[in-house]
Write an enzyme that holds these catalytic residues in place. Structure first.
Site, PDB file in Angstrom:
ATOM      1  N   ASN A 208       7.251  54.800  10.213  1.00 43.30           N
ATOM      2  CA  ASN A 208       7.865  53.189  10.915  1.00 43.30           C
ATOM      3  C   ASN A 208       6.562  52.884  11.955  1.00 43.30           C
ATOM      4  OD1 ASN A 208      10.231  53.176   9.636  1.00 43.30           O
ATOM      5  ND2 ASN A 208      10.914  54.042  11.553  1.00 43.30           N
ATOM      6  N   LYS A 338      25.868  50.173  13.977  1.00 47.39           N
ATOM      7  CA  LYS A 338      25.521  51.179  13.795  1.00 47.39           C
ATOM      8  C   LYS A 338      26.178  52.486  15.288  1.00 47.39           C
ATOM      9  CE  LYS A 338      21.132  53.623  14.514  1.00 47.39           C
ATOM     10  NZ  LYS A 338      19.267  53.004  14.450  1.00 47.39           N
TER      11      LYS A 338
END
Length: 401
Positions: A208, A338
């Site tokens: 990432n 989340k």
């Protein structure tokens, strides 16, 4: 600024020892009491008289000095201080510390102490890069020894690179941090930072985009409030902060193991940009194009969910678990979902879509999502975001449970 602390300053035998005299002066200006200890090699660079004059205290030099032992034995000397500082910390001194040697006064004091130790490494660049020194550094940091430097720059030997002792103001700042009596004094906080790299072959990987800047800023802010910080970082482009227990990893699985190794903790902040998948069939040699125009078939498996694992621990769960959610759309909704799925206490959500400049930039714009709802913070520098978060963590940990 802390004042009135007792610092045992061990001066190693390197050319940077001359900086230790300025260090003594600056620490005394801040109200600290400095007791110098000189190794035999250090006396080739600075004299006991100069160190004693600046410290206005006796200088200790010899393990077997009967007068010194009668006045204050080396065991008492090692425990009378609030902090032991080794500056410069030569390769030899670091090797003694890492391997438990105690054959002179300095190494014996370092073995006998029950207080925190801060080292400022200083040596030739090749010595710093030598595998033995790297192993010793890793072992010392794993033992909880704090570090400041070394810096990159020209050296007295004429070479250039990492190995220069940190400048005196940097060392003073690191000492002040180590001595801090802030609201997080005595608290242990884990911070994860940077990306993870998941190998495809020896030269390619999945990752990432993350510089590690926000995680580093959070660690620094927590240190400034007096916390002991375990800093678990992937291959970030931003240098790790001074004064942390540094754990450097590459993959998500290594990061999960490192986090578990440093438990228990009072709080954990998961700021790392962990790759969601790893390549099951990663090659042990570089993949080559075969001229067919077909890409190799990669088989993926999910990486461990570190945030969820730690949030859902039945025993040993940190009192406060904070996650990050980097989203590109419906930021608050996705981050709230989340938080519920992972079981963490707080989520800091941010919009990293193209054009925001957040990912890898110097600023961040987050929404703090907790059981009380969503609280939008203005766009701030990452250091300011970190300071706000550290202060919130300190306040949360101080509340009665």
């Amino acid at each position: 600024m802390t004042t009135g602390k007792r610092i045992l300053l061990i001066i190693g035998g390197g050319i940077a020892a001359f900086k230790s005299l300025d260090l003594i002066r600056r620490l005394r200006e801040r109200g600290h009491r400095v007791t110098p200890v000189l190794t035999p090699a250090a006396e080739q660079f600075v004299t006991p008289l100069s160190a004693s004059a600046l410290a206005a205290r006796k200088v200790y030099r010899d393990l077997f000095d009967l007068t010194d032992e009668a006045e204050m034995g080396h065991i008492e000397l090692s425990r009378d201080a609030d902090l032991l500082v080794v500056a410069p910390a030569t390769a030899d001194l670091m090797a003694k510390m890492a391997n438990g040697h105690a054959n002179d006064l300095a190494s014996t004091l370092l073995m006998a102490t029950d207080k925190r130790v801060l080292i400022a490494p200083s040596m030739n660049v090749r010595m710093w890069e030598h595998p033995a020194t790297r192993r010793n550094m890793e072992r010392l940091q794993g033992d909880g020894v704090l570090t400041v430097g070394p810096n990159e720059g020209p050296m007295a030997c004429g070479e250039y690179g990492f190995g220069r002792m940190a400048e005196v103001p940097e060392i003073v700042d690191a000492i002040e941090t180590a001595l801090s009596d802030g609201p997080l004094k005595g608290r242990h906080v884990i911070v994860t930072s940077g990306p993870t790299h998941e190998p495809i072959d020896p030269v390619r990987y999945i990752a990432n985009r993350s510089s590690g800047a926000q995680g580093t800023a959070i660690a620094q802010a927590l240190l400034a409030l007096g916390a002991r910080v375990s800093f678990v970082t992937g291959p970030a482009s931003v240098a790790p902060p001074h004064g942390v227990d540094l754990r450097q990893v590459e993959t998500a699985r290594e990061m999960r193991d490192a986090v578990r190794d440093v438990l228990p903790a009072d709080a954990a902040v998961f700021a790392a940009a962990v790759a969601d998948w790893h390549v099951v069939n990663a090659a042990d040699r570089k993949m080559k194009k075969d001229g067919s125009g077909r890409a190799p078939a990669l088989e993926f498996a999910e990486n461990p969910d570190i945030l969820a694992e730690i949030s859902q621990l039945e025993t040993g769960r940190p009192e406060l678990v904070v996650g990050f959610a980097a989203e590109t759309n419906d930021v608050v909704a996705h981050a709230s979902d989340k938080r519920a799925r992972k079981g963490c206490d707080w989520i800091l959500a941010n919009d990293v879509s193209e054009g925001t400049g957040i990912m890898g930039g110097s600023e961040n714009e987050v929404t703090l999502i907790s059981g009380a709802g969503a609280e939008a913070w203005p766009r701030l520098g990452k250091a300011e975001v970190a300071q706000r978060l550290a202060e919130r963590i300190a306040a949360a940990l101080s509340e009665p449970r």
